[in-house]
Design a protein around this motif. Structure first.
Motif, PDB file in Angstrom:
ATOM      1  N   CYS A  64       0.833  -1.209   0.000  1.00 52.55           N
ATOM      2  CA  CYS A  64       0.000   0.000   0.000  1.00 52.55           C
ATOM      3  C   CYS A  64       0.866   1.257   0.000  1.00 52.55           C
ATOM      4  O   CYS A  64       0.564   2.239  -0.699  1.00 52.55           O
ATOM      5  CB  CYS A  64      -0.921   0.005   1.211  1.00 52.55           C
ATOM      6  SG  CYS A  64      -2.109  -1.363   1.250  1.00 52.55           S
ATOM      7  N   GLU A  67       2.364   2.015  -3.397  1.00 49.96           N
ATOM      8  CA  GLU A  67       1.381   2.560  -4.340  1.00 49.96           C
ATOM      9  C   GLU A  67       0.982   3.983  -3.980  1.00 49.96           C
ATOM     10  O   GLU A  67       0.728   4.809  -4.856  1.00 49.96           O
ATOM     11  CB  GLU A  67       0.151   1.657  -4.364  1.00 49.96           C
ATOM     12  CG  GLU A  67      -0.880   2.017  -5.423  1.00 49.96           C
ATOM     13  CD  GLU A  67      -0.395   1.727  -6.833  1.00 49.96           C
ATOM     14  OE1 GLU A  67      -0.814   2.438  -7.758  1.00 49.96           O
ATOM     15  OE2 GLU A  67       0.421   0.789  -6.998  1.00 49.96           O
ATOM     16  N   HIS A  85      -8.727   3.666  -3.485  1.00 53.77           N
ATOM     17  CA  HIS A  85      -7.945   4.167  -4.618  1.00 53.77           C
ATOM     18  C   HIS A  85      -7.933   3.161  -5.763  1.00 53.77           C
ATOM     19  O   HIS A  85      -8.162   3.522  -6.929  1.00 53.77           O
ATOM     20  CB  HIS A  85      -6.519   4.476  -4.163  1.00 53.77           C
ATOM     21  CG  HIS A  85      -5.632   4.983  -5.246  1.00 53.77           C
ATOM     22  ND1 HIS A  85      -4.810   4.153  -5.995  1.00 53.77           N
ATOM     23  CD2 HIS A  85      -5.443   6.248  -5.734  1.00 53.77           C
ATOM     24  CE1 HIS A  85      -4.155   4.869  -6.882  1.00 53.77           C
ATOM     25  NE2 HIS A  85      -4.510   6.146  -6.752  1.00 53.77           N
ATOM     26  N   GLN A  86      -7.674   1.904  -5.464  1.00 55.04           N
ATOM     27  CA  GLN A  86      -7.551   0.891  -6.509  1.00 55.04           C
ATOM     28  C   GLN A  86      -8.900   0.536  -7.131  1.00 55.04           C
ATOM     29  O   GLN A  86      -8.976   0.244  -8.325  1.00 55.04           O
ATOM     30  CB  GLN A  86      -6.921  -0.377  -5.925  1.00 55.04           C
ATOM     31  CG  GLN A  86      -5.501  -0.195  -5.441  1.00 55.04           C
ATOM     32  CD  GLN A  86      -4.548   0.163  -6.580  1.00 55.04           C
ATOM     33  OE1 GLN A  86      -4.411  -0.583  -7.541  1.00 55.04           O
ATOM     34  NE2 GLN A  86      -3.904   1.322  -6.489  1.00 55.04           N
ATOM     35  N   SER A  90      -7.910   4.437  -9.558  1.00 54.71           N
ATOM     36  CA  SER A  90      -6.833   4.018 -10.456  1.00 54.71           C
ATOM     37  C   SER A  90      -7.390   3.494 -11.777  1.00 54.71           C
ATOM     38  O   SER A  90      -8.326   2.689 -11.804  1.00 54.71           O
ATOM     39  CB  SER A  90      -5.999   2.931  -9.777  1.00 54.71           C
ATOM     40  OG  SER A  90      -4.985   2.478 -10.645  1.00 54.71           O
ATOM     41  N   SER A  93      -4.843  -0.209 -12.626  1.00 50.98           N
ATOM     42  CA  SER A  93      -4.408  -0.909 -11.431  1.00 50.98           C
ATOM     43  C   SER A  93      -3.979  -2.337 -11.733  1.00 50.98           C
ATOM     44  O   SER A  93      -4.688  -3.085 -12.425  1.00 50.98           O
ATOM     45  CB  SER A  93      -5.542  -0.941 -10.400  1.00 50.98           C
ATOM     46  OG  SER A  93      -5.225  -1.795  -9.319  1.00 50.98           O
ATOM     47  N   TRP A  95      -4.041  -4.519  -9.621  1.00 50.60           N
ATOM     48  CA  TRP A  95      -4.929  -5.341  -8.785  1.00 50.60           C
ATOM     49  C   TRP A  95      -6.370  -5.375  -9.295  1.00 50.60           C
ATOM     50  O   TRP A  95      -7.248  -5.905  -8.624  1.00 50.60           O
ATOM     51  CB  TRP A  95      -4.930  -4.786  -7.351  1.00 50.60           C
ATOM     52  CG  TRP A  95      -3.555  -4.644  -6.788  1.00 50.60           C
ATOM     53  CD1 TRP A  95      -2.778  -3.529  -6.788  1.00 50.60           C
ATOM     54  CD2 TRP A  95      -2.779  -5.667  -6.175  1.00 50.60           C
ATOM     55  NE1 TRP A  95      -1.557  -3.783  -6.208  1.00 50.60           N
ATOM     56  CE2 TRP A  95      -1.536  -5.092  -5.811  1.00 50.60           C
ATOM     57  CE3 TRP A  95      -3.009  -7.020  -5.877  1.00 50.60           C
ATOM     58  CZ2 TRP A  95      -0.527  -5.813  -5.188  1.00 50.60           C
ATOM     59  CZ3 TRP A  95      -2.011  -7.727  -5.260  1.00 50.60           C
ATOM     60  CH2 TRP A  95      -0.789  -7.144  -4.917  1.00 50.60           C
ATOM     61  N   LYS A  96      -6.621  -4.831 -10.514  1.00 52.63           N
ATOM     62  CA  LYS A  96      -7.996  -4.717 -10.994  1.00 52.63           C
ATOM     63  C   LYS A  96      -8.755  -6.042 -11.011  1.00 52.63           C
ATOM     64  O   LYS A  96      -9.922  -6.098 -10.572  1.00 52.63           O
ATOM     65  CB  LYS A  96      -8.018  -4.092 -12.391  1.00 52.63           C
ATOM     66  CG  LYS A  96      -9.431  -3.804 -12.910  1.00 52.63           C
ATOM     67  CD  LYS A  96      -9.382  -3.142 -14.271  1.00 52.63           C
ATOM     68  CE  LYS A  96     -10.767  -2.679 -14.722  1.00 52.63           C
ATOM     69  NZ  LYS A  96     -11.860  -3.616 -14.507  1.00 52.63           N
TER      70      LYS A  96
END
Length: 594
Positions: A64, A67, A85-86, A90, A93, A95-96
């Motif tokens: 975290c 990022e 945020h993600q 973002s 990302s 992590w999408k």
């Protein structure tokens, strides 16, 4: 449990895991009755590894920070800010695929409607939800200020922060990786089953999961979120587990307003029973609850002598059993009183036929069941204690603490005649010893000395009816009356206290002097008036200022309120916090002389 999303998103998530080095050959992802689920593609043996996730896919605090380098937050606030945020800000990302499978709604009580929240009224969770919401509001304000450069204010509303906090509480693994609270994709997708055995091992570059028991092909691969009650599951995860064996009722004791709080805290710490939080299960009371309550119900006398006995040494395991029947009863009555109030607070409510409403109602019903079961057990225990007291009285024994009773008293004989014992240490110089008593169990009043007992002494009852005397003073006079009358049912019990000294008689403090003066004034107001009008009932040599002070000390030290449902023909009552008598519910009040 985990929310559901489309099959396409699940496939994209699986592909993302495998592209980044995850080993998932034995698993498939699909919807279950509880949302998204993980299932066995083939039989999995006990101890067999069924998945492996590279560490780079675990969302830790350091991930975290990397990022959100400009955001100075830590702990849950940082993780929640990262999720917002993600998920919502973002555009590219990494992590999408994981963010896309996170449920949009996690039905914890933080998201309940007013009607659903009403089902929690009177339960421990009623205040827990309010406290958590207040804590999150403070966190959210701090996070908004810290993340101004990373997240526009209109993208970082409180509802989104609550969503992120629900993700962390329902999917996070506290202290799992180097002290961090982390999100572990895949493992956090598995649904919960209490007592399920799961093994996971952290290696240098990956985390492996192994089965704790054999799983057949097609079976859902379950996780165990830990030893959590339905209160914890509903508050943190948004569901209740059916027939959860780990359910409890949480109580937090508070005796901070007790004038003896400092001294009682010292006793509790010395005896290892100082925890304020206790978790009552339907199977029984926690180990340290009754030891703590015994100290909480102590009077000033009990505290004074207990501190002297424990001075400079740690007590053995049996220290609490030496406190006597009165304290044991008071502890039971106090807990009964507190839990009855809690049960009464769970009044009737109108059902709310929604998924959240049904979960809340299940939790409410389970809370009531724990309280009802515990109260029934306490009632049976109180009857056993009173039965033990009656048996001890009948056999010439006593259940008084050692600092109150005289040693060396003879046991009472088996016969019911009035032969007198010359060894009776409580006899006052007129040749009258305590009468022997029959072995048959005496009536309840033989154990409890109270105003109701005056009926056994017509002369005393007639005399006191003609004067206006405070209840405590009446009991002190009756103690002296019982001491002078060997034929009294309570004579043997009273003389056991002949050597008892109330601390107020020997402290030498200003308070002691004031108390002595007050008691002296009370005695002077009664005598020789009572002796002049009722010389046979109140002979002056038996009601001296010194003896009156001794008897008043016994009354103050031995006070006990017996709930009415334990006494034939009386109303109900209970002891209350801090050792004070609570007369609001009726009952019978007096001295417990056993």
């Amino acid at each position: 449990m985990a929310g559901a999303c489309g099959d396409e998103l699940l496939e994209q998530f699986r592909a993302w895991l495998e592209e980044n080095g995850a080993a998932l050959d034995k698993l498939e992802f699909r919807r279950s009755a509880h949302g998204n689920g993980v299932f066995a593609r083939a039989p999995i043996g006990e101890g067999e590894e069924y998945a492996r996730i590279p560490k780079r896919l675990i969302i830790t605090e350091s991930v975290c920070r990397e990022e959100l380098r400009e955001v100075e937050l830590a702990g849950r606030a940082l993780l929640c800010t990262f999720l917002v945020h993600q998920r919502f800000v973002s555009q590219d990302s990494f992590w999408k695929p994981y963010m896309d499978i996170l449920p949009s709604d996690i039905p914890t009580p933080l998201c309940f409607t007013d009607a659903e929240l009403g089902l929690l009224k009177g339960t421990p969770m009623e205040h827990a939800v309010a406290d958590r919401r207040k804590s999150l509001q403070s966190e959210h304000q701090e996070a908004q200020r810290a993340a101004t450069a990373a997240i526009p204010e209109d993208e970082f509303g409180f509802d989104r922060y609550v969503w992120a906090a629900n993700v962390v509480s329902s999917r996070g693994f506290g202290q799992a990786m180097g002290g961090d609270n982390v999100l572990l994709p895949l493992l956090d997708m598995m649904n919960h089953r209490p007592l399920t055995r799961v093994t996971w091992a952290v290696g240098d570059d990956s985390v492996a999961f192994a089965a704790g028991a054999t799983m057949r092909e097609g079976a859902e691969v379950m996780n165990n979120y830990g030893a959590k009650s339905n209160e914890e599951l509903l508050l943190g995860y948004g569901f209740c587990a059916p027939s959860n064996p780990l359910n409890y009722y949480h109580i937090r004791l508070n005796y901070s307003q007790d004038p003896l709080a400092v001294a009682k805290q010292e006793i509790l710490e010395l005896t290892g029973a100082a925890d304020l939080d206790h978790y009552i299960r339907i199977s029984g009371l926690p180990r340290n609850l009754m030891p703590m309550l015994r100290v909480m119900v102590m009077t000033e006398v009990d505290v004074y002598y207990t501190q002297n006995q424990l001075a400079g040494k740690a007590p053995g395991d049996g220290w609490a059993q030496q406190l006597g029947l009165r304290i044991e009863l008071r502890a039971h009555f106090l807990l009964t009183h507190l839990l009855r109030n809690k049960l009464q607070a769970l009044g009737p409510v109108a059902a709310v036929d929604t998924p959240c409403g049904r979960q809340a109602m299940q939790y409410r019903d389970e809370t009531r069941a724990i309280l009802q079961s515990t109260l029934a057990n306490l009632d049976r225990a109180a009857h056993r204690l009173l039965g033990a007291g009656r048996a001890a009285f009948d056999e010439g024994r006593h259940l008084l603490p050692s600092y109150m009773s005289s040693d060396g008293l003879p046991a009472v004989g088996d016969s019911g005649d009035n032969d007198q014992s010359s060894d009776d240490a409580g006899t006052d110089g007129d040749g009258g010893g305590a009468p022997k008593r029959a072995r048959t169990s005496p009536p309840f009043a033989d154990v409890l000395l109270s105003r109701h007992s005056f009926a056994s002494d017509d002369e005393f009852a007639d005399a006191v009816e003609q004067v206006d005397i405070d209840e405590d003073v009446l009991l002190a006079l009756f103690v002296l009356r019982c001491q002078m009358r060997p034929e009294s049912p309570w004579h043997g019990a009273v003389v056991r206290l002949v050597d008892f000294v109330h601390p107020m008689m020997e402290s030498g403090t200003d308070e002691h002097a004031e108390t002595m003066m007050e008691m002296g004034e009370i005695h002077d107001a009664l005598f020789p008036l009572l002796s002049d009008h009722f010389p046979d009932v109140f002979p002056p040599e038996r009601f001296t200022p010194e003896l009156f002070l001794w008897a008043a000390g016994i009354v103050e030290a031995c006070r006990l309120r017996i709930p009415a449902d334990l006494v034939d023909g009386c109303g109900s009552g209970a002891a209350s916090v801090n050792g004070d008598d609570d007369s609001s519910d009726g009952g019978i009040e007096g001295l417990c002389l056993v």
